[in-house]
Structure formats: structure tokens, C-alpha cells
Design a protein around this motif. Structure first.
Motif, PDB file in Angstrom:
ATOM      1  N   GLN A 287       0.932  -1.046  -0.212  1.00  0.00           N
ATOM      2  CA  GLN A 287       0.011   0.071   0.206  1.00  0.00           C
ATOM      3  C   GLN A 287       0.790   1.342  -0.022  1.00  0.00           C
ATOM      4  OE1 GLN A 287      -4.058  -0.227   0.339  1.00  0.00           O
ATOM      5  NE2 GLN A 287      -2.661  -1.468  -0.979  1.00  0.00           N
ATOM      6  N   LEU A 288       2.034   1.148   0.748  1.00  0.00           N
ATOM      7  CA  LEU A 288       2.631   2.406   0.859  1.00  0.00           C
ATOM      8  C   LEU A 288       3.581   2.572  -0.666  1.00  0.00           C
ATOM      9  CD1 LEU A 288       4.437   1.859   4.339  1.00  0.00           C
ATOM     10  CD2 LEU A 288       3.173   3.843   3.470  1.00  0.00           C
ATOM     11  N   ARG A 289       3.902   1.630  -1.271  1.00  0.00           N
ATOM     12  CA  ARG A 289       4.560   1.361  -2.514  1.00  0.00           C
ATOM     13  C   ARG A 289       3.524   2.197  -3.429  1.00  0.00           C
ATOM     14  NH1 ARG A 289       7.668  -4.141  -2.773  1.00  0.00           N
ATOM     15  NH2 ARG A 289       9.352  -3.427  -1.465  1.00  0.00           N
ATOM     16  N   GLU A 290       2.452   1.850  -3.562  1.00  0.00           N
ATOM     17  CA  GLU A 290       1.178   2.321  -4.340  1.00  0.00           C
ATOM     18  C   GLU A 290       1.088   3.900  -4.217  1.00  0.00           C
ATOM     19  OE1 GLU A 290      -2.467   0.193  -4.529  1.00  0.00           O
ATOM     20  OE2 GLU A 290      -1.427  -1.784  -4.855  1.00  0.00           O
ATOM     21  N   LEU A 291       1.043   4.362  -2.812  1.00  0.00           N
ATOM     22  CA  LEU A 291       0.754   5.531  -2.641  1.00  0.00           C
ATOM     23  C   LEU A 291       2.051   6.455  -2.988  1.00  0.00           C
ATOM     24  CD1 LEU A 291      -0.604   5.205   1.184  1.00  0.00           C
ATOM     25  CD2 LEU A 291      -1.760   6.222  -1.102  1.00  0.00           C
TER      26      LEU A 291
ATOM     27  N   HIS B  20       1.820   6.939  -6.609  1.00  0.00           N
ATOM     28  CA  HIS B  20       0.995   8.096  -6.915  1.00  0.00           C
ATOM     29  C   HIS B  20       1.427   9.419  -6.547  1.00  0.00           C
ATOM     30  CE1 HIS B  20      -2.196   5.565  -9.006  1.00  0.00           C
ATOM     31  NE2 HIS B  20      -2.184   4.733  -8.162  1.00  0.00           N
ATOM     32  N   GLN B  21       2.599   9.452  -5.890  1.00  0.00           N
ATOM     33  CA  GLN B  21       3.099  10.621  -5.450  1.00  0.00           C
ATOM     34  C   GLN B  21       2.395  11.144  -4.241  1.00  0.00           C
ATOM     35  OE1 GLN B  21       4.029  13.278  -8.620  1.00  0.00           O
ATOM     36  NE2 GLN B  21       5.484  11.599  -9.623  1.00  0.00           N
ATOM     37  N   ILE B  22       1.612  10.443  -3.577  1.00  0.00           N
ATOM     38  CA  ILE B  22       0.900  10.823  -2.384  1.00  0.00           C
ATOM     39  C   ILE B  22       1.689  10.798  -1.076  1.00  0.00           C
ATOM     40  CG2 ILE B  22      -1.271  10.121  -0.794  1.00  0.00           C
ATOM     41  CD1 ILE B  22      -1.926  11.242  -3.834  1.00  0.00           C
ATOM     42  N   VAL B  23       2.302   9.667  -1.134  1.00  0.00           N
ATOM     43  CA  VAL B  23       3.596   9.543   0.204  1.00  0.00           C
ATOM     44  C   VAL B  23       4.877   9.634  -0.377  1.00  0.00           C
ATOM     45  CG1 VAL B  23       4.064   7.932   1.781  1.00  0.00           C
ATOM     46  CG2 VAL B  23       1.672   8.218   1.572  1.00  0.00           C
ATOM     47  N   GLN B  24       5.640  10.094   0.357  1.00  0.00           N
ATOM     48  CA  GLN B  24       7.096  10.013   0.153  1.00  0.00           C
ATOM     49  C   GLN B  24       7.947   9.078   1.113  1.00  0.00           C
ATOM     50  OE1 GLN B  24       8.743  13.999  -0.104  1.00  0.00           O
ATOM     51  NE2 GLN B  24       8.349  14.443   2.117  1.00  0.00           N
ATOM     52  N   ARG B  25       8.651   8.412   0.614  1.00  0.00           N
ATOM     53  CA  ARG B  25       9.706   7.551   1.597  1.00  0.00           C
ATOM     54  C   ARG B  25      11.093   8.358   1.572  1.00  0.00           C
ATOM     55  NH1 ARG B  25      13.110   2.917   0.606  1.00  0.00           N
ATOM     56  NH2 ARG B  25      12.579   1.160   1.998  1.00  0.00           N
ATOM     57  N   LYS B  26      11.588   8.228   2.640  1.00  0.00           N
ATOM     58  CA  LYS B  26      12.905   8.844   3.079  1.00  0.00           C
ATOM     59  C   LYS B  26      13.806   7.633   3.739  1.00  0.00           C
ATOM     60  CE  LYS B  26      15.576  12.743   4.830  1.00  0.00           C
ATOM     61  NZ  LYS B  26      15.705  13.943   5.230  1.00  0.00           N
ATOM     62  N   GLU B  27      14.677   7.277   3.211  1.00  0.00           N
ATOM     63  CA  GLU B  27      15.614   6.229   3.742  1.00  0.00           C
ATOM     64  C   GLU B  27      16.974   6.645   4.295  1.00  0.00           C
ATOM     65  OE1 GLU B  27      17.388   1.919   2.173  1.00  0.00           O
ATOM     66  OE2 GLU B  27      15.773   2.610   0.900  1.00  0.00           O
ATOM     67  N   TYR B  28      17.224   6.370   5.306  1.00  0.00           N
ATOM     68  CA  TYR B  28      18.657   6.815   5.977  1.00  0.00           C
ATOM     69  C   TYR B  28      19.518   5.672   5.935  1.00  0.00           C
ATOM     70  CZ  TYR B  28      15.480  10.782   7.872  1.00  0.00           C
ATOM     71  OH  TYR B  28      14.590  11.540   7.990  1.00  0.00           O
ATOM     72  N   SER B  29      20.917   6.278   5.586  1.00  0.00           N
ATOM     73  CA  SER B  29      21.902   5.336   5.558  1.00  0.00           C
ATOM     74  C   SER B  29      22.620   5.002   6.864  1.00  0.00           C
ATOM     75  CB  SER B  29      22.827   5.876   4.607  1.00  0.00           C
ATOM     76  OG  SER B  29      22.450   5.914   3.368  1.00  0.00           O
ATOM     77  N   VAL B  30      21.849   4.350   7.787  1.00  0.00           N
ATOM     78  CA  VAL B  30      22.127   3.969   9.244  1.00  0.00           C
ATOM     79  C   VAL B  30      21.728   2.647   9.470  1.00  0.00           C
ATOM     80  CG1 VAL B  30      21.782   6.208  10.141  1.00  0.00           C
ATOM     81  CG2 VAL B  30      19.873   4.783  10.214  1.00  0.00           C
ATOM     82  N   VAL B  31      22.621   1.990  10.511  1.00  0.00           N
ATOM     83  CA  VAL B  31      22.358   0.452  10.939  1.00  0.00           C
ATOM     84  C   VAL B  31      21.925   0.671  12.256  1.00  0.00           C
ATOM     85  CG1 VAL B  31      23.279  -1.779  11.570  1.00  0.00           C
ATOM     86  CG2 VAL B  31      24.217  -0.190   9.520  1.00  0.00           C
ATOM     87  N   PRO B  32      20.465   0.139  12.744  1.00  0.00           N
ATOM     88  CA  PRO B  32      19.887  -0.570  11.622  1.00  0.00           C
ATOM     89  C   PRO B  32      18.952   0.548  10.573  1.00  0.00           C
ATOM     90  CG  PRO B  32      18.745  -0.613  13.790  1.00  0.00           C
ATOM     91  CD  PRO B  32      20.109   0.082  14.035  1.00  0.00           C
ATOM     92  N   PRO B  33      18.598  -0.153   9.395  1.00  0.00           N
ATOM     93  CA  PRO B  33      17.795   0.880   8.553  1.00  0.00           C
ATOM     94  C   PRO B  33      16.887   1.580   9.093  1.00  0.00           C
ATOM     95  CG  PRO B  33      18.226  -1.431   7.722  1.00  0.00           C
ATOM     96  CD  PRO B  33      18.629  -1.458   8.988  1.00  0.00           C
ATOM     97  N   LYS B  34      16.736   2.923   8.552  1.00  0.00           N
ATOM     98  CA  LYS B  34      15.529   3.781   9.084  1.00  0.00           C
ATOM     99  C   LYS B  34      14.924   4.190   7.910  1.00  0.00           C
ATOM    100  CE  LYS B  34      14.731   8.132  11.522  1.00  0.00           C
ATOM    101  NZ  LYS B  34      15.526   9.255  12.363  1.00  0.00           N
TER     102      LYS B  34
END
Length: 124
Positions: free
Chosen positions: A66-70, A73-87
């Protein structure tokens, strides 16, 4: 409505463009979980596991889908941080933020509907 995967316009032969626009909206936010996800993101940025805790009946896989679909559609943005554990954090985009009044109206409608249904149950 333009299919974001194929680029095909599904509504080009419709006489009533308004119906097509409603279909577009429904396609973007439809599904059992998208409205609930969007509702929780109205409060601000959430991590994946935060959303899982807020929506305990959703599976890991379904939340991911569901998050991928959103995102598509550019409704939700995903921000990935380069940390351990992944955030990873999710938040509404500017376009997603325009859904705020719709989501809040859906909540209010649900409250009114539940009251009506409870009243009817008590009367029968």
C-alpha cells in the motif's frame, strides 16, 4: 484517467469527464488500508513500524504494498536513512497533503454513519 503504468487514458471515450475524475480519486486512495495509512500520516512523519503499531491488523507485506502504491501516485514520500539498523520514514507529499480535508471528511462521515446505524439497531 491516465494509467500511470501504461500511460493509457481509460476515460477518453467517456461522455462525462466528472465520472472519470471521481474514478481517478477512488483509484488513488481506494483499498482497505490506504485511507487508514493516510489518516495516520496526517499527524506527521511515521516510521514503518510505527504504522504497523497504529494499524495492528495489517500485514507487513500489505503495508509495504500500500505504501508503494501511494508512493507511485506521489501521495506519500519515502525517506531512507543510511544507518544501521536501517531507518525509513513515510510522510505525505504536497499532493498527499491536499487529501487532508477529504480524509477528515471521511472520518466525520463515518462517525455520523455509525451513530445512525447504532440508533437503528437500538430501535429494532
Amino acid at each position: 484517467m491516465i494509467d500511470i503504468k501504461t500511460g493509457e487514458n481509460h476515460c477518453q471515450h467517456w461522455d462525462d469527464i466528472s465520472s472519470c475524475l471521481v474514478e481517478t480519486t477512488i483509484q488513488v486512495i481506494s483499498g482497505k488500508w490506504k485511507g487508514i495509512i493516510l489518516y495516520h500520516l496526517l499527524d506527521g512523519t511515521k516510521r514503518f513500524n510505527e504504522l504497523r503499531r497504529l494499524i495492528p491488523t495489517i500485514t507487513h507485506r500489505m503495508l509495504t504494498l500500500q505504501l508503494r502504491e501511494l508512493e507511485e501516485h506521489q501521495i506519500v514520500q519515502r525517506k531512507e536513512y543510511s544507518v544501521v539498523p536501517p531507518k525509513v520514514e513515510y510522510s505525505l507529499t504536497a499532493v498527499g497533503e491536499t487529501l487532508r480535508p477529504i480524509i477528515l471528511e471521511m472520518k466525520q462521515w463515518g462517525e455520523k454513519y455509525q451513530k445512525v446505524m447504532l440508533t437503528k439497531q437500538k430501535m429494532s
